[in-house]
Design an enzyme around this catalytic site. Sequence first.
Site, PDB file in Angstrom:
ATOM      1  N   GLU A  15     -23.825  37.156 102.164  1.00 55.02           N
ATOM      2  CA  GLU A  15     -23.889  37.166 100.703  1.00 55.02           C
ATOM      3  C   GLU A  15     -22.982  38.256 100.144  1.00 55.02           C
ATOM      4  O   GLU A  15     -23.002  39.391 100.593  1.00 55.02           O
ATOM      5  CB  GLU A  15     -25.326  37.400 100.222  1.00 55.02           C
ATOM      6  CG  GLU A  15     -25.450  37.337  98.711  1.00 55.02           C
ATOM      7  CD  GLU A  15     -26.881  37.222  98.207  1.00 55.02           C
ATOM      8  OE1 GLU A  15     -27.077  37.162  96.986  1.00 55.02           O
ATOM      9  OE2 GLU A  15     -27.796  37.178  99.050  1.00 55.02           O
ATOM     10  N   LYS A  62     -35.826  33.841 107.828  1.00 55.81           N
ATOM     11  CA  LYS A  62     -34.641  34.627 107.493  1.00 55.81           C
ATOM     12  C   LYS A  62     -35.030  36.075 107.262  1.00 55.81           C
ATOM     13  O   LYS A  62     -36.029  36.368 106.595  1.00 55.81           O
ATOM     14  CB  LYS A  62     -33.936  34.097 106.246  1.00 55.81           C
ATOM     15  CG  LYS A  62     -32.663  34.883 105.900  1.00 55.81           C
ATOM     16  CD  LYS A  62     -31.984  34.360 104.654  1.00 55.81           C
ATOM     17  CE  LYS A  62     -32.690  34.780 103.385  1.00 55.81           C
ATOM     18  NZ  LYS A  62     -32.581  36.242 103.097  1.00 55.81           N
ATOM     19  N   ASP A 101     -37.871  32.500 103.952  1.00 52.98           N
ATOM     20  CA  ASP A 101     -37.369  33.837 103.651  1.00 52.98           C
ATOM     21  C   ASP A 101     -38.522  34.829 103.795  1.00 52.98           C
ATOM     22  O   ASP A 101     -39.583  34.642 103.193  1.00 52.98           O
ATOM     23  CB  ASP A 101     -36.838  33.843 102.214  1.00 52.98           C
ATOM     24  CG  ASP A 101     -35.884  34.980 101.930  1.00 52.98           C
ATOM     25  OD1 ASP A 101     -35.617  35.777 102.839  1.00 52.98           O
ATOM     26  OD2 ASP A 101     -35.407  35.053 100.784  1.00 52.98           O
ATOM     27  N   GLU A 106     -33.487  39.960 106.188  1.00 55.13           N
ATOM     28  CA  GLU A 106     -32.408  40.781 105.666  1.00 55.13           C
ATOM     29  C   GLU A 106     -32.138  41.960 106.601  1.00 55.13           C
ATOM     30  O   GLU A 106     -33.068  42.636 107.053  1.00 55.13           O
ATOM     31  CB  GLU A 106     -32.738  41.290 104.256  1.00 55.13           C
ATOM     32  CG  GLU A 106     -32.830  40.186 103.221  1.00 55.13           C
ATOM     33  CD  GLU A 106     -32.995  40.719 101.793  1.00 55.13           C
ATOM     34  OE1 GLU A 106     -32.853  41.944 101.592  1.00 55.13           O
ATOM     35  OE2 GLU A 106     -33.269  39.904 100.891  1.00 55.13           O
TER      36      GLU A 106
END
Length: 324
Positions: free
Chosen positions: A205, A139, A111, A141
């Site tokens: 999410e 990952k 992340d 966002e």
Amino acid sequence: MSHELFGYVADQNKDRNEVPRLKINLYRDYEVAAVAKASAYLQEEGFPCRVECVMISDSYLMTHMGKSETSLETEDAQAEFFDLMKGLTEEVADATNKHFPSTSRPFVLADMPDGSTATPDKAIYHALQMMDVGADAVKLEIFSEDRFEIVRALSEVGVPVVSHLGYTPQSGQNRAFGNSLEEAQKLFAHARRARDVGSIGLVLERVNELVNQCLCRPSTDSIPVYSIFSGKADWGGQSLNVWDSIFKPDFKGSFFPSTATRERADYPDCYTEEALTASMYELMRQAIVGEYPNSPMSKLQQQDLRKIICSDPWHKPVEYIRAA
């Protein structure tokens, strides 16, 4: 399109995953050991358990460090936490190699914490460091338009990227997404764009369950999806968190695991490899047989349901093509 890191096959004839695809969010080597043991026990008892991915999550700030959010205010704090995350990634990568059989080793997803991907150059610099210590992919966002170009920049230098849509904690917009036709279509468009700039997969999410299910439907043009707090989705991967398997949230939450029975004040005494093995065994079992996750309430209007169900999220709608 190749998805070699995933156990993913876009087969339109399959009713659902033959073996549920699990992504486990964790942070430390003993947590990896517990997940590996729980997975082995489930397989011994005949459950089709496949831990496909382990992710070192930036929620370490909130779990083990007790912070209230994953955003960081200063560049010094961002740099310090990135170094910590890089060390955790190396620790988890080493533990994954040690505790999982080579034939069923999950891929390691790092992340990217707040500030580490602020510009394409920063993103490349930091992501390559994660790859150097054992990450198989990173990952990112997606909370603004410029984030897609950062995905493109990483992909062009050979860094596999999983894009995170819906609720993105670093943005601070803590709400459900996709509860209107307009927002569902926007999520579909963002999924297509993430794919087109090089993303190898998605994390969804707090996304409306129906929207999640549409994005998870098999398609020759889709990319693999993991969902969390987005309800159930055949063909989709489910994201679980080791911390959430033990500790109750500090608010009333209807969608957290039933295995979470302890208070945060009990950390670290109750947070042992043995306890984690037991809680993750039960949580993974529930995910495999369909007892978890719960389905969140949908706020979609009835007239919009059919439009979403009948749409193909991985293809641009005809009316948009004509207007382009």
